[in-house]
Design a protein around this motif. Structure first.
Motif, short mmCIF file in Angstrom:
data_model
loop_
_atom_site.label_atom_id
_atom_site.label_comp_id
_atom_site.label_asym_id
_atom_site.label_seq_id
_atom_site.Cartn_x
_atom_site.Cartn_y
_atom_site.Cartn_z
N PRO A 132 0.90 -1.30 -0.22
CA PRO A 132 -0.13 0.23 -0.59
C PRO A 132 0.82 0.78 -0.11
O PRO A 132 1.41 1.57 0.58
N GLY A 133 0.55 2.46 -1.01
CA GLY A 133 1.31 3.36 -0.70
C GLY A 133 2.60 3.55 -2.14
O GLY A 133 3.45 4.46 -1.93
N THR A 134 2.58 2.39 -2.26
CA THR A 134 4.05 2.29 -2.80
C THR A 134 3.87 2.48 -3.89
O THR A 134 2.40 1.89 -4.89
N PRO A 135 4.70 3.35 -4.93
CA PRO A 135 4.97 3.82 -6.21
C PRO A 135 4.62 2.51 -7.27
O PRO A 135 5.46 1.22 -6.55
N ILE A 136 4.30 2.87 -8.64
CA ILE A 136 3.78 1.19 -9.16
C ILE A 136 4.81 0.99 -9.26
O ILE A 136 4.98 -0.40 -9.94
N LYS A 137 5.71 1.72 -9.62
CA LYS A 137 7.33 1.20 -10.71
C LYS A 137 8.30 0.49 -8.86
O LYS A 137 8.54 -0.41 -9.13
N ASP A 138 7.81 0.20 -7.92
CA ASP A 138 8.65 0.45 -6.33
C ASP A 138 7.91 -1.09 -5.58
O ASP A 138 8.57 -2.17 -6.06
N ALA A 139 6.40 -1.14 -6.58
CA ALA A 139 5.68 -1.94 -6.14
C ALA A 139 5.60 -3.05 -7.05
O ALA A 139 5.74 -4.67 -6.39
N LEU A 140 5.53 -2.78 -8.31
CA LEU A 140 6.11 -3.47 -9.02
C LEU A 140 7.74 -4.53 -9.33
O LEU A 140 8.39 -5.99 -8.81
#
Length: 392
Positions: free
Chosen positions: A186-194
């Motif tokens: 949650p709250g993580t930018p998409i590139k970091d979550a990916l």
């Protein structure tokens, strides 16, 4: 034929886990016991519950659906083979209900429907899978059912090592196909979550010998189109078994757009609770009947009476029952899969106790399971679940 009594209760289904959307620490389930008398001196008690992801429904059950069910009697409850016809009881429960509004009432009706089918099979002296095969498939039942181990949830302190250890346990239990959650940072930018999820996926794939067909990933409807496309592009090289519920379940147009760009299998449908919702998905969701997976859960979507109608609709639109792999990981859906020739069933080896998992005496071999020859659904052969149900 009449419904003699109905008893209900609320029990915890709590697990200290979370997916990409919700945590399950306060989850509850309704349980019911329905006793049916056949007018010939025989009676049977069937049991039902709602599967995970939806909460207990005591208000709807006690105010509307149990009182109506207790009024059900006579020829409407008699099938052509002389046994109990749950569709007649279903019609009584749905009397005076307006079309639409399929959310929570579909869960309450599904709980009672499960118990009615359990009772119907017990009155017939057959396992439910055999009763279904005899009534709807000319007596043909599958010898085994394909199942996969669903896990890979998030919980505090769970890293790559713990995830891989969990998946190794499933392999040791006899599963060859596993599923894990993604998209839950949650709250993580998409590139970091990916980036984080790719590391998790690659760790599990290493355990599986690099075979992407043995791994499913599940987003639980968290993504919008941008994130779903970004993840889809990153997942494509791994050739995964399927990419599950990447989008809101009712956003059919966005599903269609994703299907244009992601060629590998997509799985969805566990949060659609009626024939009408399922039909809209097939009409407008862009899904492909040669590869995609439909996960409607009969325990959450008005029960097997509605599921039978949904299967008929799917066949009219060119979909095979083999494309159906129900959500829920419970014995009810497993009986349906074997008796009606579905593509398989979900399994929860370690979570959602005591409702997840199957009879104690049914070992898993290469992600396949053979059904026991027990009257009804077989809850009595799952000791941890029976300890809860017999209290009714």
């Amino acid at each position: 034929m009449r419904v003699a009594s109905v008893r209900d209760g609320v029990v915890p289904i709590a697990s200290a886990i979370a997916n990409a959307y919700i945590d399950f620490s306060r989850m509850t389930a309704s349980v019911v016991a329905v006793t049916v008398e056949d007018g010939q001196g025989r009676s049977a008690t069937g049991y039902g519950f709602n599967s995970n992801g939806r909460y207990a429904q005591p208000g709807l059950l006690r105010e509307r659906f149990i009182p109506r069910l207790l009024e059900a009697q006579g020829d409407a409850l008699v099938h052509a083979d002389g046994g109990l016809e749950p569709a007649g009881a279903w019609a009584c429960m749905m009397r005076n209900e307006k079309p639409g509004g399929h959310g929570e009432r579909s869960v309450a009706v599904g709980v009672l429907d499960m118990a009615l089918w359990d009772a119907a099979a017990k009155l017939a002296g057959k396992p439910l899978w055999r009763l279904l095969a005899d009534r709807y498939r000319g007596g043909e039942a599958d010898e085994t059912a394909w199942i996969y181990a669903a896990g890979g949830y998030y919980y505090p302190g769970k890293g790559l090592d713990e995830l891989v250890t969990e998946m190794r346990r499933y392999l040791d239990m006899g599963y060859s196909v596993v599923k894990m959650k993604i998209g839950g940072a949650p709250g993580t930018p998409i590139k970091d979550a990916l980036k984080l999820d790719i590391a998790r996926i690659e760790a599990v794939l290493t355990l599986l010998g690099g075979d992407g067909s043995r791994l499913c990933v599940d987003v639980n409807g968290r993504f919008g189109l941008h994130a779903a496309l970004a993840y889809g592009a990153a997942l494509a090289p791994y050739k995964l078994r399927w990419y599950e519920e990447p989008l809101d379940p009712l956003d059919y147009a966005t599903h269609a757009t994703l299907a244009e760009h992601y060629a590998a299998p997509i799985a969805t449908g566990e949060n659609l609770f009626s024939l009408q919702d399922a039909r809209n998905l097939i009409r407008h969701g862009g899904l492909r009947p040669d590869r995609d997976i439909l996960q409607f859960d009969p325990a959450l979507s008005y029960g097997l009476v509605e599921y039978l109608r949904t299967l008929n609709m799917l066949q009219e639109h060119g979909w095979s029952p083999r494309r159906c792999v129900p959500h829920g990981g419970h014995q009810f859906a497993l009986n349906i899969a074997v008796g009606l020739g579905l593509g398989g069933n979900e399994s929860y080896p370690e979570v959602f106790a005591p409702f997840g998992g199957f009879a104690d005496s049914t070992p898993v071999e290469d992600s396949r399971i053979r059904m026991p020859d027990l009257p009804g659904i077989g809850f009595e052969a799952k000791s941890s679940l029976w300890a809860v149900l017999k209290g009714l």
